[in-house]
Structure formats: structure tokens, C-alpha cells
Design a protein around this motif. Structure first.
Motif, PDB file in Angstrom:
ATOM      1  N   UNK A 260       0.814  -0.985   0.107  1.00 39.04           N
ATOM      2  CA  UNK A 260       0.082   0.041   0.188  1.00 39.04           C
ATOM      3  C   UNK A 260       0.875   1.209   0.091  1.00 39.04           C
ATOM      4  N   UNK A 261       0.235   2.312  -0.068  1.00 43.07           N
ATOM      5  CA  UNK A 261       0.940   3.478  -0.075  1.00 43.07           C
ATOM      6  C   UNK A 261       0.290   4.231   1.172  1.00 43.07           C
TER       7      UNK A 261
ATOM      8  N   UNK B 168      -3.851  -1.961  17.941  1.00 41.82           N
ATOM      9  CA  UNK B 168      -3.187  -0.602  18.466  1.00 41.82           C
ATOM     10  C   UNK B 168      -3.766   0.461  17.465  1.00 41.82           C
ATOM     11  N   UNK B 169      -4.300   0.078  16.342  1.00 43.99           N
ATOM     12  CA  UNK B 169      -4.847   0.939  15.623  1.00 43.99           C
ATOM     13  C   UNK B 169      -3.864   1.461  14.397  1.00 43.99           C
ATOM     14  N   UNK B 170      -2.556   0.581  14.232  1.00 41.81           N
ATOM     15  CA  UNK B 170      -1.788   1.004  13.300  1.00 41.81           C
ATOM     16  C   UNK B 170      -1.929   0.223  12.015  1.00 41.81           C
ATOM     17  N   UNK B 171      -1.685   0.844  11.107  1.00 40.69           N
ATOM     18  CA  UNK B 171      -2.016   0.558   9.578  1.00 40.69           C
ATOM     19  C   UNK B 171      -1.277  -0.740   9.315  1.00 40.69           C
ATOM     20  N   UNK B 172      -1.657  -1.738   9.000  1.00 38.78           N
ATOM     21  CA  UNK B 172      -0.956  -2.857   8.692  1.00 38.78           C
ATOM     22  C   UNK B 172      -1.181  -3.592   7.276  1.00 38.78           C
ATOM     23  N   UNK B 173      -2.266  -3.044   6.833  1.00 37.65           N
ATOM     24  CA  UNK B 173      -2.367  -3.562   5.268  1.00 37.65           C
ATOM     25  C   UNK B 173      -3.572  -3.151   4.681  1.00 37.65           C
ATOM     26  N   UNK B 174      -4.089  -3.723   3.591  1.00 40.00           N
ATOM     27  CA  UNK B 174      -5.465  -3.105   2.934  1.00 40.00           C
ATOM     28  C   UNK B 174      -6.024  -4.516   2.311  1.00 40.00           C
TER      29      UNK B 174
ATOM     30  N   UNK C  20       6.599   8.003  -4.935  1.00 39.22           N
ATOM     31  CA  UNK C  20       6.956   7.402  -5.984  1.00 39.22           C
ATOM     32  C   UNK C  20       7.549   6.121  -5.608  1.00 39.22           C
ATOM     33  N   UNK C  21       8.452   6.256  -4.609  1.00 37.43           N
ATOM     34  CA  UNK C  21       9.221   5.171  -4.261  1.00 37.43           C
ATOM     35  C   UNK C  21       8.425   3.579  -3.574  1.00 37.43           C
ATOM     36  N   UNK C  22       7.392   4.193  -3.019  1.00 36.26           N
ATOM     37  CA  UNK C  22       6.388   3.079  -2.551  1.00 36.26           C
ATOM     38  C   UNK C  22       5.450   2.481  -3.502  1.00 36.26           C
ATOM     39  N   UNK C  23       4.961   3.359  -4.615  1.00 38.32           N
ATOM     40  CA  UNK C  23       4.211   2.921  -5.674  1.00 38.32           C
ATOM     41  C   UNK C  23       4.912   1.764  -6.600  1.00 38.32           C
ATOM     42  N   UNK C  24       6.196   1.871  -6.634  1.00 38.14           N
ATOM     43  CA  UNK C  24       6.762   0.686  -7.638  1.00 38.14           C
ATOM     44  C   UNK C  24       6.488  -0.817  -7.083  1.00 38.14           C
ATOM     45  N   UNK C  25       6.119  -0.697  -5.581  1.00 35.28           N
ATOM     46  CA  UNK C  25       5.877  -2.277  -5.285  1.00 35.28           C
ATOM     47  C   UNK C  25       4.372  -2.493  -4.942  1.00 35.28           C
ATOM     48  N   UNK C  26       3.417  -1.577  -5.345  1.00 37.35           N
ATOM     49  CA  UNK C  26       2.074  -1.596  -5.481  1.00 37.35           C
ATOM     50  C   UNK C  26       1.428  -1.612  -7.043  1.00 37.35           C
ATOM     51  N   UNK C  27       0.911  -2.881  -7.147  1.00 34.67           N
ATOM     52  CA  UNK C  27       0.219  -2.959  -8.375  1.00 34.67           C
ATOM     53  C   UNK C  27      -0.860  -2.081  -8.757  1.00 34.67           C
TER      54      UNK C  27
END
Length: 453
Positions: free
Chosen positions: A146-147, A240-246, A163-170
């Protein structure tokens, strides 16, 4: 784009090329074919060795997706014929949720070896984390790709990180905002990002209103949330409310499909998740319990009819026995109709309000239907020259049976749902059998009251 259509001729041609080891021709033929269509081709190949050969021949960036689309049994058979390194190469190309699903199908020892051969250690770590969650929860459905951006970043820093993160997101469905502890704070509008000064901090422009689910949320509840709010993706947080995925819509479509198949089988009196090509033992274990229930229900109806055997000795009443299939069939049909509507409403979370109001509504509906059918029965009796009291007995019994069957078909699924039992079970032999028994009992009891025997 012309829709792909699988044919016997195509399968035969591909198998001929496989036998002849015409690798180049095979690769050229399948180069522009969508991975879902390639999966359909592989599913259509009868010989497991040839199917495996085709998987090994094509590039992993395509066959990794092909594996996720294969029939479960075929995928399991192919995975047994792939080396640990070959499976690891396939997993490298998949999103973490799909990769975790495949790893979960492997024997534990082999799964460990496969994960150890994944070169991207961060990818391997994410897969291991997803394997901790039950497959029917949000944690088991989610992908780690995810981004996300920090609320304390300015827009310029945010764009660079995205930009860096989006490389690994389809596919980028949403941009999520977190705090320094990784807790989900909201979502970022792409429009706001493009129209805001590069020095503006994200915390000043992000949208705090964001739908999310917990890692332990059941998959059916996730499907309801995404359907209700028309979401293409939904973020998942931990305790704990931390974002872990989508979770993306394609995974939810699979959940809805599986749930529909399970409910359909329950409605047909099949108590386990089985398929047509499962073993005889598996199919027997799934079907036999409900057949036994139907047997006992039938025996119950026999005992009821024996209590009224004097009908058979009275020439004026013998014809009543010929109407028992009609009464039983109507009871079963009405019960299944009522329960099917309620089960559908419960699945879509639209069954609200007082149970008594719903039952009263069902009584009114049943009364209208019963009266309409009773008029037809009376007309039939007139044509067949039945005595008016005889025809009236059948008509009154039919009305009462329809009302009782509708009440049972409405009441039972709601009670099952409140007790945490899948209400779909109520649309099958359970309702049909119970209504058959009640219907026959009411029929003869009302006949006894009206005809005074």
C-alpha cells in the motif's frame, strides 16, 4: 478486445506443441494472453505433467498470477512438481496476500524452505506475518502492499516517498495517512495533493474520515462494509490502530463467491464445502447427515398418518390421502420461499426492526396467497364433483399450512442468525422436513374438526 474462448482445438494444439517441445512457439502463442485465460488453458489440460511443463516454460511474472487462478487440486498437484526455488520465484512476483495463500497450502516443512529461498527478505517477512492470521479474517485477506504517508511530512516529501512506495504496489487505490507510531489517521486526496503548496504539511490537508477494519474482523463483515460504502479498497489496522495492510475488491469478490457457494450447498442439504470431483467418501459425509434428517422426518409423517388410519376404512374420507402430497409440497415450498427471502436479507444486513412486525407481515402475505390457492382448490373440487365439505376441508387446511410454513420459514433463520448459526441452513431440508410434518399433522387435524369423524 475479443473475449477469450477456450476450445478443445486450442487445448489439443497446445498439448501437441508441448509434446513436440516447441517452446518458442508456445511462448509466442501465449505471450499476449491474459493470465486468467492462461489459467483456463492450464485447467483444461488433462495431463498434470503437461500442465506443469507449461507453468515452468512461461515467465514467473505471468505464471505467478496463473497459479492463483487455477483449481485448488490442480494447483496443489503442480506445486508438488515444482522445486522449492521455483515456487519461491513465483512468490516473488505475487502480492503478499496471494503469496501467503499459496504458502498456506504447502506442507509446513516445505513452506519453511520456500520462504527461506525468497530473496526479498522484506517480502518474506510480510508473508510470514500474514500467515499468523486466520484465513477468514481481515488479517488473512489483506495485502501488505500500500501507499502510506506521514502526517508530519510536507507535500514535497510526500510525493517523493509515494513514488518510491508505488513501485511495489500494483494498483494505488488510496493514499493513507499515519502518525509517527504508524497509527491510521485518515486518507489523502490526490486532488488536494496536486493543488496544495509543496511546503504544506499533510496533517493540514488530509481527510480524517476513513473507513477501516480490524485484523480480526470476519471476512463476511468486511464484505458488508465494502459493499455498503462502495469501496474499492479498505485499510486494515491492528489492535493498536496501526495501519498494517489493505484489502482490495478482488479479494472481497472471492469471499462473496465462496459464501454464496456455501449457502447454496447448505440450502441443498450439503453440510460441508465439497465439489463435484471430490471423493465418494467426502461427498457422502457432506450429504448423508441431511438425508438422515429427511428420513426421520418422513418416518415422523408416517406415524402421524397412522394415527388417522380410520380415513382408509371410511370410503367417504379415503380421497383425503390423495391430497397429502399436495399439502406437504405446498408447506415445503412456502417455507423455503420465506426462509430464502429472510436469509438473503440477513446476508445483506437489511432485516431490521421488530421480529413480531415481520411475522405479522408474513401472516398477512400468507393469508392472501392461501386464499388465492384455496379458491383454486374449491374450483377443482367443484369440477371433480367433490362434496363441498370435503373441498372446504382441503382449502382451509391449505390456508393454515401456508401460514404456519411461512412463520416457520421466517422465524427459524432469524433465531439461527441471532445464535451465531449460519441461517442459510434453514433454507434446505431443515425447513422442508419440518414443514412437511407440520403440514400433514395440520391437514388431518383440521379434517377431523371439519368432517367430525
Amino acid at each position: 478486445m475479443v473475449p477469450f474462448k477456450l476450445s478443445k482445438e486450442l487445448i489439443s494444439e497446445i498439448q501437441t506443441l508441448i509434446v513436440a517441445r516447441q517452446d518458442g512457439q508456445l511462448q509466442a502463442m501465449l505471450e499476449d494472453v491474459h493470465y486468467a485465460d492462461v489459467a483456463e488453458i492450464v485447467n483444461g489440460i488433462d495431463h498434470i505433467k503437461q500442465a506443469t511443463y507449461l507453468i515452468k516454460l512461461l515467465d514467473s511474472d505471468k505464471t505467478s498470477d496463473v497459479l492463483t487462478e487455477l483449481d485448488d487440486d490442480l494447483r496443489e498437484a503442480i506445486l508438488k512438481r515444482l522445486s522449492v526455488k521455483e515456487i519461491a520465484d513465483e512468490l516473488e512476483e505475487l502480492d503478499t496476500d496471494d503469496a501467503a495463500d499459496i504458502v498456506a497450502e504447502l506442507p509446513p516443512e516445505r513452506a519453511k524452505k520456500v520462504i527461506s529461498h525468497i530473496e526479498d527478505k522484506e517480502h518474506a517477512k510480510d508473508i510470514i506475518e500474514l500467515l499468523r492470521y486466520d484465513e477468514d479474517t481481515a488479517g488473512g485477506l489483506m495485502a501488505k502492499e500500500l501507499v502510506q504517508v506521514n502526517e508530519n511530512w510536507n507535500v514535497l516529501t510526500c510525493v517523493k516517498e509515494m513514488r518510491a512506495q508505488a513501485e511495489n504496489v500494483t494498483r494505488v487505490h488510496s493514499i493513507y495517512v499515519v502518525d509517527d507510531e504508524g497509527r491510521l489517521k485518515g486518507r489523502l486526496s490526490l486532488k488536494d495533493l496536486l493543488t496544495t503548496s509543496t511546503k504544506t504539511h499533510i496533517k493540514d490537508v488530509y481527510i480524517s474520515n476513513v473507513d477501516y477494519v480490524d485484523v480480526n474482523t470476519k471476512d463476511e463483515e468486511v464484505a458488508k462494509v465494502m459493499s455498503k460504502y462502495d469501496l474499492e479498497a479498505i485499510p486494515v489496522v491492528d489492535e493498536m490502530g496501526r495501519l498494517v495492510g489493505r484489502i482490495t475488491i478482488d479479494d472481497i469478490v472471492d469471499v462473496i463467491k465462496e459464501e454464496a457457494e456455501k449457502d447454496y450447498q447448505l440450502a441443498a442439504g450439503i453440510s460441508q464445502d465439497v465439489e463435484a470431483d471430490d471423493s465418494i467418501l467426502e461427498l457422502t459425509r457432506a450429504r448423508l447427515p441431511w438425508l438422515i434428517l429427511g428420513l426421520f422426518g418422513g418416518l415422523g409423517a408416517v406415524f402421524i398418518m397412522q394415527d388417522y388410519e380410520e380415513f382408509m376404512s371410511n370410503p367417504e374420507l379415503q380421497d383425503l390421502f390423495f391430497f397429502t402430497p399436495l399439502i406437504a409440497a405446498m408447506a415445503g415450498n412456502v417455507g423455503v420461499q420465506s426462509s430464502a427471502i429472510i436469509v438473503q436479507g440477513l446476508a445483506n444486513d437489511i432485516v431490521k426492526g421488530s421480529l413480531w412486525n415481520r411475522l405479522l407481515k408474513e401472516v398477512g402475505l400468507s393469508l392472501i396467497n392461501g386464499l388465492a390457492l384455496a379458491v383454486l382448490v374449491l374450483a377443482f373440487g367443484y369440477i371433480m364433483n367433490y362434496d363441498i365439505s370435503f373441498s372446504l376441508t382441503v382449502a382451509v387446511a391449505l390456508i393454515c399450512v401456508i401460514i404456519v410454513a411461512a412463520l416457520i420459514g421466517t422465524f427459524v433463520p432469524i433465531v439461527l442468525d441471532k445464535r451465531g448459526i449460519d441461517p442459510a441452513i434453514a433454507t434446505g431440508p431443515f425447513i422442508t422436513t419440518s414443514n412437511d410434518i407440520f403440514g400433514i399433522f395440520l391437514f388431518f387435524y383440521i379434517a377431523k374438526l371439519i368432517l367430525h369423524f
